[in-house]
Scaffold this motif. Structure first.
Motif, PDB file in Angstrom:
ATOM      1  N   THR A   1       0.839  -1.186   0.000  1.00  0.00           N
ATOM      2  CA  THR A   1       0.000   0.000   0.000  1.00  0.00           C
ATOM      3  C   THR A   1       0.878   1.242   0.000  1.00  0.00           C
ATOM      4  O   THR A   1       1.728   1.397   0.855  1.00  0.00           O
TER       5      THR A   1
ATOM      6  N   GLY B   1     -14.536  -0.499  -4.872  1.00  0.00           N
ATOM      7  CA  GLY B   1     -13.633   0.609  -5.171  1.00  0.00           C
ATOM      8  C   GLY B   1     -14.378   1.917  -5.306  1.00  0.00           C
ATOM      9  O   GLY B   1     -13.918   2.975  -4.820  1.00  0.00           O
TER      10      GLY B   1
ATOM     11  N   ASN C   1      -8.684  -1.890 -11.344  1.00  0.00           N
ATOM     12  CA  ASN C   1      -8.879  -3.110 -10.559  1.00  0.00           C
ATOM     13  C   ASN C   1      -8.490  -4.356 -11.343  1.00  0.00           C
ATOM     14  O   ASN C   1      -8.713  -5.464 -10.898  1.00  0.00           O
TER      15      ASN C   1
ATOM     16  N   HIS D   1      -4.323  -2.677  -0.673  1.00  0.00           N
ATOM     17  CA  HIS D   1      -5.562  -3.364  -0.310  1.00  0.00           C
ATOM     18  C   HIS D   1      -5.858  -3.305   1.184  1.00  0.00           C
ATOM     19  O   HIS D   1      -6.971  -3.577   1.609  1.00  0.00           O
TER      20      HIS D   1
ATOM     21  N   SER E   1      -6.713  -0.986  -6.816  1.00  0.00           N
ATOM     22  CA  SER E   1      -7.228  -1.815  -5.724  1.00  0.00           C
ATOM     23  C   SER E   1      -7.735  -3.124  -6.311  1.00  0.00           C
ATOM     24  O   SER E   1      -7.994  -3.222  -7.512  1.00  0.00           O
ATOM     25  N   PRO E   2      -7.900  -4.151  -5.478  1.00  0.00           N
ATOM     26  CA  PRO E   2      -8.318  -5.456  -6.019  1.00  0.00           C
ATOM     27  C   PRO E   2      -9.742  -5.413  -6.571  1.00  0.00           C
ATOM     28  O   PRO E   2     -10.617  -4.739  -6.015  1.00  0.00           O
TER      29      PRO E   2
ATOM     30  N   TRP F   1     -12.874  -6.111  -4.140  1.00  0.00           N
ATOM     31  CA  TRP F   1     -12.212  -5.834  -2.849  1.00  0.00           C
ATOM     32  C   TRP F   1     -13.179  -6.068  -1.687  1.00  0.00           C
ATOM     33  O   TRP F   1     -14.336  -5.615  -1.729  1.00  0.00           O
ATOM     34  N   THR F   2     -12.742  -6.745  -0.668  1.00  0.00           N
ATOM     35  CA  THR F   2     -13.477  -7.101   0.566  1.00  0.00           C
ATOM     36  C   THR F   2     -14.487  -8.217   0.344  1.00  0.00           C
ATOM     37  O   THR F   2     -15.192  -8.601   1.279  1.00  0.00           O
TER      38      THR F   2
ATOM     39  N   LYS G   1     -12.621 -14.257  -0.875  1.00  0.00           N
ATOM     40  CA  LYS G   1     -11.287 -14.396  -1.473  1.00  0.00           C
ATOM     41  C   LYS G   1     -11.173 -15.666  -2.311  1.00  0.00           C
ATOM     42  O   LYS G   1     -10.470 -15.687  -3.327  1.00  0.00           O
TER      43      LYS G   1
ATOM     44  N   GLU H   1     -11.460 -12.694  -5.146  1.00  0.00           N
ATOM     45  CA  GLU H   1     -11.033 -11.300  -4.998  1.00  0.00           C
ATOM     46  C   GLU H   1      -9.725 -11.080  -5.759  1.00  0.00           C
ATOM     47  O   GLU H   1      -8.801 -11.883  -5.692  1.00  0.00           O
ATOM     48  N   GLY H   2      -9.697  -9.984  -6.510  1.00  0.00           N
ATOM     49  CA  GLY H   2      -8.500  -9.671  -7.275  1.00  0.00           C
ATOM     50  C   GLY H   2      -8.401 -10.410  -8.595  1.00  0.00           C
ATOM     51  O   GLY H   2      -7.343 -10.378  -9.240  1.00  0.00           O
TER      52      GLY H   2
END
Length: 793
Positions: free
Chosen positions: A3, A67, A212, A247, A292-293, A296-297, A300, A308-309
């Motif tokens: 970050t 995001g 992203n 992230h 950001s992924p 995000w959140t 996963k 995620e990502g």
């Protein structure tokens, strides 16, 4: 992922309490976004989640949403801190959950939709309506407060944003650009809008490029080039980019806050230097790249695969139904509870974390995002004062667009303090014979100038860039924030914005049905350099089909006008500039041409939209043998020339001449508000006489509009048939059989009772066509009888 903020811009540090507040607000927005996609009931998870609480059909886009929620929350903080007048523009195609969630959290949503109340009952309705029959769409739509950008318009957010800030010196538009959207041609071009922004008289756009990493199933280009290459690209466009990457929430909040504070400080410094110190150097405005992924959140891992990502987070990441694994329901509940809704909402379901600005400072309530609230009438000159003197039909010659250019010049002059009207177009204002406007204004331009440049200045009412997408986007943003404008273009190339006018027409149609939305000024097109006058450009510059495209839109929204001369064009232009909430298409010629109607006659004719021209007809008091109809300047000329031939050689023949200005008069009144009733239509075209219709565009459009009328079988339309080359003006009509000689023969073919008399005239017309071809191939211009023809019937 590390970050960081590259090139740390300020020493801004959020206190622990500020971090908790902004993170809570972000969590609340994320929770509401997930709830919209999944939940029918149990909106605050007061009981364990079951399949009965889940929608049967799961729709929406999660990947871009967290995001955007992050950005919105941070913009709220800086709006309150700096008392900013800011509008939020969501460029990613389906960011609907985020903007709906945030406008609900700030209170705007419940104000415009009282049934969606700020409590548990309202929250349940908010969730159910999303992507649900009778509810709202998954993208940012006209129903969304604070929106002036349809989520289906991928690629135009940045152009819309700049259109919104022109002549709005206090406005900031935070424009979120998805990295998928950034791959489109219009968006890539729109970065250059900073060369047209005047820091004194205009507001500012703060682009936030949201990287992203993925589109639907592919990585995005800008997310897969090196940092150095991306920074060089953005600096090459003329921006000062700041990068926020990572992230981990707490570090990302600190980085984003510092970056936003720096960007706003830089904007204020640029504006102060320009407005109070006279600094005329083109600034390098700030922009932000948020990396950001995707998703995000969110979960996963789902079913053993990373989510995620990755591209898998793009739409609804987790399938939950009676046929999916039971652990999916458990995973969804864990995902929702990870946002700790019991900490965010009280017992009544009201938000506990207060972060949003108040009143009109809320981005969902900003009046610039409901431009009709700010719209003021144009100050209009009297169009009659610009009239061409027409004492006899067809004697005077004038350029129609050159004439209306003088009228537009004074519209600009009367609406310049403050500016409320602009002309947009792709470097064609001079070519389209609107040069009179440069007597009172310039082209707005904030890049380098050279000694021989013309009409370039930091401020001006004419916006030109050789990108129809850009000009259209600027104009739409200008209109949507409560101003007026005109797009002038070559007829053949206006097709480039087909999808944009589609979306704008849909916006207009939808907002007519939303009580809190106010009507905006009409989207006006002046199309010239038409199919019939492309002497040096040829086949590539010939396409009259934009009107076919526009007519597909809802009848209450679209209008199409083809004035036959300059006085009619003046009347039509005055009407269109005064109108509200339409898409008006005006097709007119720019070359010198015969003028038919005095201003009084033109005003009456345009008000009616269609009519018999008694001075050109000889069927008064009796039934005509044939009706000769025309729509468009060149078709009108050729029709009248054909009538002149017929009346000279067959004086006993009774001909009715009908001219159409308002094309949609041809439709039934039950299909379009301007349409004629069957009785009125039959009174003009008769129920049983042959109608030879000379039309500016593709012939089948007239057949479509007149389908199932009583005299439909006798309707014979001539128009553009995809025949063309570099040739003379008259030869273009010959190639498409719209010329006077073919029109005469068409009449004769429909009147077999003329017998031998008609045969001799038909032979003469065939001879004339041969004579014409030989003459132009030898002399390179049309025959004198064509060039010097005047009406004398």
């Amino acid at each position: 992922m590390e970050t960081l903020t590259r090139h740390p811009p300020t020493n801004t540090t959020l206190s622990p309490q500020e971090v908790r507040l902004i993170n809570a607000y972000w969590r609340a927005a994320n929770y509401l976004s997930v709830g919209q996609m999944y939940l029918l009931d149990n909106p605050l998870l007061r009981e364990p989640l079951t399949l009965a609480h889940i929608k049967r059909m799961l729709l929406g886009h999660w990947g871009t949403t967290p995001g955007q929620n992050f950005i919105y929350a941070h913009l709220n903080r800086v709006i309150k801190k700096e008392d900013l007048n800011m509008v939020y523009m969501s460029g990613p195609g389906h960011g609907g959950p985020a903007v709906v969630a945030n406008t609900y959290l700030e209170g705007t949503y419940s104000e415009v939709y009282p049934r969606i109340s700020p409590d548990e009952a309202g929250l349940k309705k908010l969730f159910k309506q999303f992507s649900f029959p009778g509810g709202i769409s998954s993208h940012v739509s006209p129903q969304t407060p604070g929106s002036i950008h349809e989520g289906g318009e991928l690629g135009y957010s940045l152009s819309h944003a700049f259109g919104a800030v022109f002549d709005n010196p206090d406005l900031v538009v935070a424009c979120v650009i998805g990295d998928g959207e950034a791959e489109t041609g219009p968006l890539a071009t729109a970065w250059h809008s900073n060369k047209f922004l005047n820091p004194v008289s205009d507001g500012v756009v703060l682009p936030i490029l949201h990287l992203n990493g993925y589109k639907i199933s592919n990585p995005t280009v800008l997310a897969r080039i090196t940092h150095e290459e991306l920074e060089q690209l953005l600096r090459g466009y003329g921006w000062t980019p700041y990068f926020v990457e990572g992230h981990e929430p707490e570090l990302m909040h600190q980085a984003m806050a510092a970056t936003l504070d720096a960007a706003i400080a830089q904007i204020k410094q640029i504006q102060q230097e320009a407005r109070t110190e006279g600094n005329t150097t083109r600034p390098r405005w700030p922009m932000i790249v948020l990396k950001s992924p995707k998703g995000w959140t969110g979960p996963k891992v789902i079913d053993g695969l990373p989510n995620e990502g990755t591209f898998r987070a793009h739409q609804v990441p987790l399938s939950v139904s009676a046929t999916t694994p039971p652990e999916h329901l458990t995973q969804l509940e864990s995902w929702l509870r990870s946002y700790k809704p019991d900490e965010l909402f009280d017992e009544q379901g009201r938000l506990l974390a207060e972060l949003a600005p108040q009143g009109d400072r809320r981005m969902g309530a900003n009046p610039h995002a409901n431009g009709g609230l700010l719209l003021k009438d144009l100050h209009m000159p009297d169009f009659r004062e610009y009239a061409v003197d027409v004492s006899l039909p067809g004697v005077a010659q004038a350029s129609d667009t050159q004439t209306v250019g003088r009228f537009l010049r004074d519209v600009i002059k009367l609406n310049n303090q403050p500016r409320n009207f602009r002309i947009f177009g792709p470097d064609e204002t001079l070519s389209n014979k609107l040069e009179a406007v440069f007597e009172v204004t310039n082209r707005q331009w904030d890049a380098e100038t050279a000694e021989n440049d013309q009409f370039l200045a930091p401020t001006g009412s004419v916006m030109e860039m050789l990108s129809e997408h850009q000009c259209e986007g600027w104009l739409e943003g200008y209109l949507l924030t409560g101003r007026h404008g005109l797009f002038n273009s070559y007829e053949a190339f206006i097709h480039i914005v087909d999808s944009m006018v589609n979306q704008h027409a849909k916006w207009l149609k939808t907002t007519r049905e939303i009580p809190w939305r106010r009507p905006i000024a009409s989207l006006n097109y002046l199309l010239t350099s038409t199919v019939w006058r492309q002497d040096h450009n040829g086949f590539t510059h010939q396409d009259p089909g934009f009107i076919d495209h526009v007519i597909n839109k809802k009848a209450e929204i679209v209008r199409v006008y083809l004035p036959p001369d300059a006085n009619c064009l003046l009347s039509v232009m005055d009407h269109c500039l005064r109108s509200r909430h339409y898409v008006n298409v005006i097709v007119a010629g720019k070359h010198p041409a015969p003028q038919w109607l005095s201003m009084d006659a033109a005003t009456k004719h345009c008000t009616e939209g269609i009519g018999i021209w008694p001075w050109a007809s000889n069927d008064q008091g009796i039934e005509p043998d044939a009706v000769m109809a025309c729509c468009g300047d060149v078709p009108t000329l050729e029709t009248l020339a054909a009538v002149s031939i017929l009346r000279t050689h067959l004086p006993e023949l009774k001909i009715r001449v009908v001219n159409v200005v308002d094309l949609l008069k041809l439709e039934r009144h039950t299909e379009h508000p301007h349409g004629l009733s069957d009785a009125d239509y039959d009174a003009i075209f008769t129920r049983n006489k042959p109608v030879i219709f000379a039309f500016h565009g593709y012939p089948w459009l007239v057949h479509r509009l007149t389908y199932n009328r009583a005299n439909n079988s006798n309707m014979h339309v001539r128009g553009y048939k995809e025949e063309g080359t570099i040739t003379t003006a008259f030869d273009m009509t010959v190639l498409n059989e719209l010329d006077r000689f073919h029109l005469v023969m068409d009449v004769l073919d429909r009147l077999p009772h003329l017998g031998n008399t008609g045969s001799y005239l038909k032979q003469l017309m065939k001879d004339k066509l041969i004579e014409h071809k030989l003459y132009i191939n030898t002399n390179g211009e049309d025959m004198p009888e064509i060039r010097h023809w005047t009406w004398n019937a």
